[in-house]
Design an enzyme around this catalytic site. Structure first.
Site, mmCIF file in Angstrom:
data_model
loop_
_atom_site.group_PDB
_atom_site.id
_atom_site.type_symbol
_atom_site.label_atom_id
_atom_site.label_comp_id
_atom_site.label_asym_id
_atom_site.label_seq_id
_atom_site.Cartn_x
_atom_site.Cartn_y
_atom_site.Cartn_z
ATOM 1 N N ARG A 106 0.865 -1.320 -0.070
ATOM 2 C CA ARG A 106 0.035 0.184 -0.085
ATOM 3 C C ARG A 106 0.638 1.277 0.100
ATOM 4 N NH1 ARG A 106 -4.540 0.155 4.311
ATOM 5 N NH2 ARG A 106 -2.939 0.922 5.811
ATOM 6 N N LYS A 208 -2.425 6.465 1.669
ATOM 7 C CA LYS A 208 -2.475 6.990 2.866
ATOM 8 C C LYS A 208 -1.350 8.297 2.786
ATOM 9 C CE LYS A 208 -2.399 4.635 7.353
ATOM 10 N NZ LYS A 208 -3.577 5.116 7.825
ATOM 11 N N GLU A 244 -16.319 6.129 4.608
ATOM 12 C CA GLU A 244 -15.786 5.449 5.644
ATOM 13 C C GLU A 244 -15.508 6.716 6.773
ATOM 14 O OE1 GLU A 244 -11.176 4.904 4.990
ATOM 15 O OE2 GLU A 244 -11.146 6.190 3.510
#
Ligand code: PLP
Ligand code: COI
Length: 409
Positions: A106, A208, A244
């Site tokens: 990720r 992220k 989210e």
């Protein structure tokens, strides 16, 4: 596919074996049961620098200070991304991490999108394990309710004044022991539907990037001031679908027992969620749907929970949409009942629980001491409190590592 990928991680296993040997060392004298989700400085951190197109080998250092130019890319244009994962002590005293390879993967994606040099996944995993090993005395003991949070991060370090990517970068990993992310332990969360967006359509919501979190700061402070634990972000284009929260994905269970989770290009693909869905589908035989979840469906859901590294699995008791309340009281164990039925015992899936120590009393029998938390997972009729802090992780050292969950052998 995962099994094949994991075979390439030979060095990781060796490193993990080493970690395993040293994990019986004496732990630091920390009141593990009462630490919150904060920063406690540990002994060593990993640092690697990128210059002239290449990463150096990286070192472990005691120096916790970062010295960079006042004009560094990270300070001027927020060119930074990070990861978050945890290390745990198992009941047998081994130290294990939860899918560091997926965090590495990720982070590679985050770097690509932010025009940062990729820190290769294999090097990432090795650096994580080295850092954990160097701070083994800070990995909370089994059953203490705490874990070692691992924070890898990268930033543009050389001066950048025109809007362009930096040419020099630093990759670092620090660790800190942490307790529960949400105050109040086992209490189901109250979440409000947000008026503010977290990520733009086709933007950076799926990586992220530090900037995503800066964007959410006003809103989380405001939510707390109004008595909410978190914000539910909606899809920024139409504001009709659930996305989210600021730091965790949603998982719902429908009244007919399906596990449903939002699919969207602007949410962070949670590694915890990935594992939970795998457990639900492959081990419990539940129907799993990853699809757009309309806000209008909230009233029809039977259970709701958040999942993430920091958030673990936290039940949501109430969602408030501008005065309209959706309450999930029917089954207060929330994800507990649906995702963790007794079935898993026969499958021998390794599940560890890290709970708020205040909730040690089991309705179905008293468990004493702090070393028998695993028993909670065998309670015939589990209650919410026992599952709000469930962590599922594979033991990377296990030769049968299948990349999802690791059956006990
Ligand atoms: N969504 C956001 C915005 C997060 O920051 C996190 C935490 O990393 C998650 C979801 C959960 O992801 P993971 O399970 O990989 O920790
Ligand atoms: C994590 O769960 O690791 C995160 O990065 C989320 C953050 C809110 C702490």
């Amino acid at each position: 596919r995962d099994a094949q990928e994991s075979r390439g991680l030979g060095d990781v296993y060796k490193r993990q074996a080493k970690t395993r040997r040293i994990c019986y060392m004496e732990k630091k004298n920390i009141d593990w049961a009462n630490i919150g989700f904060g920063y406690i400085k540990t002994d060593k951190r990993f640092v690697s620098n990128y210059k002239e197109g290449a990463w150096d080998d990286g070192v472990l250092t005691e120096d916790d200070k970062v010295v960079i130019s006042e004009c560094a890319g990270v300070l001027q244009y927020a060119q930074t991304c990070f990861e978050g994962l945890k290390a745990y002590t198992t009941e047998q005293g081994k130290i294990v991490t939860f899918r560091p390879d997926l965090n590495g993967e990720r982070m590679e994606n985050s770097c690509k999108k932010l025009m940062m040099p990729v820190f290769p996944k294999e090097k990432f995993v090795d650096a994580v394990l080295k850092t954990v090993e160097a701070n083994a005395a800070y990995v909370p003991p089994y059953g203490s309710g705490a874990t070692l949070y691992i924070r890898p991060y990268m930033f543009g370090s050389n001066p950048v004044i025109g809007v362009k990517p930096a040419t020099e970068y630093q990759f670092r990993i620090f660790t800190t022991p942490v307790g529960p992310y949400f105050k109040g332990g086992a209490k189901p969360l109250t979440i409000r539907v947000s008026d503010v967006d977290r990520a733009a359509p086709h933007g950076t919501g799926d990586i992220k990037a530090g900037l995503n979190y800066a964007m959410s700061l006003f809103n989380i402070v405001d939510a707390h001031e109004h008595g909410y634990d978190e914000n539910m972000y909606l899809d920024p284009a139409t504001r009709t679908y659930v996305e989210e929260t600021g730091g965790a994905n949603f998982i719902f269970v429908t009244k007919d027992g399906k596990v449903v989770t939002p699919k969207s290009g602007s949410i962070l693909p949670s590694i915890t969620r990935r594992s939970l869905l795998t457990v639900a589908k492959d081990y419990f035989g539940l129907e799993v749907e990853e699809r757009p979840v309309a806000k209008a469906e909230l009233k029809d859901m039977a259970e709701c929970g958040l999942c993430g590294t920091a958030a673990v699995i936290s039940p949501v008791g109430k969602i408030v949409d501008h005065g309209t309340e959706f309450i999930y009281p029917k089954n207060p164990s929330v994800l507990g009942y649906t995702l963790l039925p007794e079935k898993y015992r026969s499958r021998r899936i390794q599940l560890y629980q890290y709970r708020d120590n205040k909730h040690r009393q089991c309705k179905y029998g008293k468990h004493n001491g702090s070393h028998n938390h695993i028993k909670y997972s065998f309670c015939p009729k589990p209650r919410a409190a026992f599952y709000q802090d469930v962590v599922i992780f594979p033991d990377l050292f296990c030769p049968h590592f299948i990349g999802k969950v690791c059956p006990l052998s």
